[in-house]
Design an enzyme around this catalytic site. Structure first.
Site, PDB file in Angstrom:
ATOM      1  N   GLU A 102      -6.951  11.203  -5.811  1.00 25.54           N
ATOM      2  CA  GLU A 102      -5.983  10.121  -6.057  1.00 25.54           C
ATOM      3  C   GLU A 102      -4.599  10.710  -6.304  1.00 25.54           C
ATOM      4  OE1 GLU A 102      -5.000   7.320  -5.638  1.00 25.54           O
ATOM      5  OE2 GLU A 102      -5.673   5.884  -7.145  1.00 25.54           O
ATOM      6  N   ASP A 103      -3.585   9.948  -5.966  1.00 26.98           N
ATOM      7  CA  ASP A 103      -2.215  10.432  -6.179  1.00 26.98           C
ATOM      8  C   ASP A 103      -1.782  10.346  -7.640  1.00 26.98           C
ATOM      9  OD1 ASP A 103      -2.225   7.660  -6.120  1.00 26.98           O
ATOM     10  OD2 ASP A 103      -0.630   7.458  -4.634  1.00 26.98           O
ATOM     11  N   ASP A 106      -2.538   5.317 -13.449  1.00 26.82           N
ATOM     12  CA  ASP A 106      -1.596   4.503 -14.206  1.00 26.82           C
ATOM     13  C   ASP A 106      -2.385   3.704 -15.251  1.00 26.82           C
ATOM     14  OD1 ASP A 106       1.327   3.344 -13.976  1.00 26.82           O
ATOM     15  OD2 ASP A 106       0.051   1.586 -13.925  1.00 26.82           O
ATOM     16  N   PHE A 155       8.491   5.336 -12.790  1.00 33.01           N
ATOM     17  CA  PHE A 155       7.942   5.082 -11.469  1.00 33.01           C
ATOM     18  C   PHE A 155       8.388   6.187 -10.524  1.00 33.01           C
ATOM     19  CE2 PHE A 155       6.926   3.114  -7.482  1.00 33.01           C
ATOM     20  CZ  PHE A 155       5.735   2.464  -7.798  1.00 33.01           C
ATOM     21  N   ARG A 168       7.406   7.940   1.079  1.00 36.06           N
ATOM     22  CA  ARG A 168       6.156   8.719   1.071  1.00 36.06           C
ATOM     23  C   ARG A 168       6.334  10.139   1.595  1.00 36.06           C
ATOM     24  NH1 ARG A 168       1.751   5.378  -0.028  1.00 36.06           N
ATOM     25  NH2 ARG A 168       1.830   3.278   0.805  1.00 36.06           N
TER      26      ARG A 168
HETATM   27  P1  IMP Z   1      -4.011   2.143 -11.642  1.00 32.39           P
HETATM   28  O1  IMP Z   1      -5.195   1.405 -11.137  1.00 32.39           O
HETATM   29  O2  IMP Z   1      -3.117   1.241 -12.482  1.00 32.39           O
HETATM   30  O3  IMP Z   1      -4.347   3.411 -12.369  1.00 32.39           O
HETATM   31  O4  IMP Z   1      -3.109   2.420 -10.408  1.00 32.39           O
HETATM   32  C1  IMP Z   1      -3.147   3.522  -9.632  1.00 32.39           C
HETATM   33  C2  IMP Z   1      -2.381   3.251  -8.339  1.00 32.39           C
HETATM   34  O5  IMP Z   1      -1.125   2.638  -8.601  1.00 32.39           O
HETATM   35  C3  IMP Z   1      -2.043   4.552  -7.658  1.00 32.39           C
HETATM   36  O6  IMP Z   1      -3.023   4.867  -6.717  1.00 32.39           O
HETATM   37  C4  IMP Z   1      -0.732   4.236  -6.985  1.00 32.39           C
HETATM   38  O7  IMP Z   1      -0.953   3.707  -5.707  1.00 32.39           O
HETATM   39  C5  IMP Z   1      -0.096   3.179  -7.817  1.00 32.39           C
HETATM   40  N1  IMP Z   1       0.942   3.736  -8.723  1.00 32.39           N
HETATM   41  C6  IMP Z   1       0.901   3.833 -10.070  1.00 32.39           C
HETATM   42  N2  IMP Z   1       2.003   4.391 -10.568  1.00 32.39           N
HETATM   43  C7  IMP Z   1       2.776   4.684  -9.501  1.00 32.39           C
HETATM   44  C8  IMP Z   1       4.067   5.315  -9.369  1.00 32.39           C
HETATM   45  O8  IMP Z   1       4.740   5.725 -10.324  1.00 32.39           O
HETATM   46  N3  IMP Z   1       4.529   5.444  -8.089  1.00 32.39           N
HETATM   47  C9  IMP Z   1       3.832   5.018  -6.996  1.00 32.39           C
HETATM   48  N4  IMP Z   1       2.627   4.436  -7.085  1.00 32.39           N
HETATM   49  C10 IMP Z   1       2.107   4.267  -8.325  1.00 32.39           C
HETATM   50 MG    MG Z   2      -2.659   4.913  -4.641  1.00 33.65          MG
END
Ligand code: IMP
Ligand code: MG
Length: 183
Positions: A102-103, A106, A155, A168
């Protein structure tokens, strides 16, 4: 000179640091997955760049697979519900040691959901690997097994990460200017 496009305030994780982080994660994965049937599971689209670099550094033979989930509508806030848009197509899950790539983590909802989902589908083992983590933003209990770098609540874009599909392709991780999404 590094190109800083309009909308990107500053570089948070430069290319050289990303390279060290990925090398370090690859070494840990190599230690932990010796003799296992490693399947790297790339979560589209944000993780493609990280996944590509990580797989090149691994010595452990690895298969690759892809899933796509949507939780972000548009903008910088997650909708909170994880929806599978593209599922793993393989049938031999019970023989696979999945490492979800995963990138960024959050709220934690995406990876928590995916780990449970793959286990329910019968995966042999499931672990998670993220380049970046924003622990301050967590809404559910979740700790990634491998984490490149913890970052503050900002962000970020680049190295696969987007804001409404933009940025990207930047080779570094940069902070998105607040003026882009606070109007
Ligand atoms: P989570 O389910 O809230 O943990 O969200 C994870 C996903 O939200 C990641 O795979 C990203 O696609 C997106 N995301 C969360 N924070 C960022 C950010 O700072 N920049 C870009 N994408 C983000
Ligand atoms: Mg993502």
């Amino acid at each position: 000179m590094l190109y800083l496009p309009e909308g990107v305030e500053r570089i948070l994780v430069p290319q050289e640091e990303i390279d060290e982080i990925v090398t370090n994660i690859a070494e840990q994965v190599d230690r932990d997955y010796a003799g296992k049937r490693l399947v790297l599971l790339c979560i589209l689209k944000g993780s493609v760049v990280f996944m590509g670099d990580l797989m090149k550094k691994l010595r452990t033979p690895a298969e690759i697979d892809f899933m796509k989930v949507s939780s972000y509508g548009s903008g910088t806030e997650s909708s909170g519900t994880v929806k599978i848009v593209l599922d793993v197509l393989r049938k031999d899950l019970s023989e696979c040691d999945f490492l979800i790539v995963e990138d960024i983590v959050d709220s934690g909802k995406t990876l928590k959901y995916l780990v449970e989902y793959l286990k329910l589908k019968g995966a042999k083992t499931v672990k998670t690997c993220t380049l970046l983590d924003k622990p301050e933003r967590r809404q559910v209990e979740f700790v990634p097994d491998y984490c490149g770098k913890q970052i503050p609540d900002e962000f970020v874009v680049g190295y696969g990460l987007d804001y409404d599909e933009r940025f990207r392709a930047l080779p570094y991780v940069g902070v998105l200017s607040r003026s882009v999404y606070e109007k």
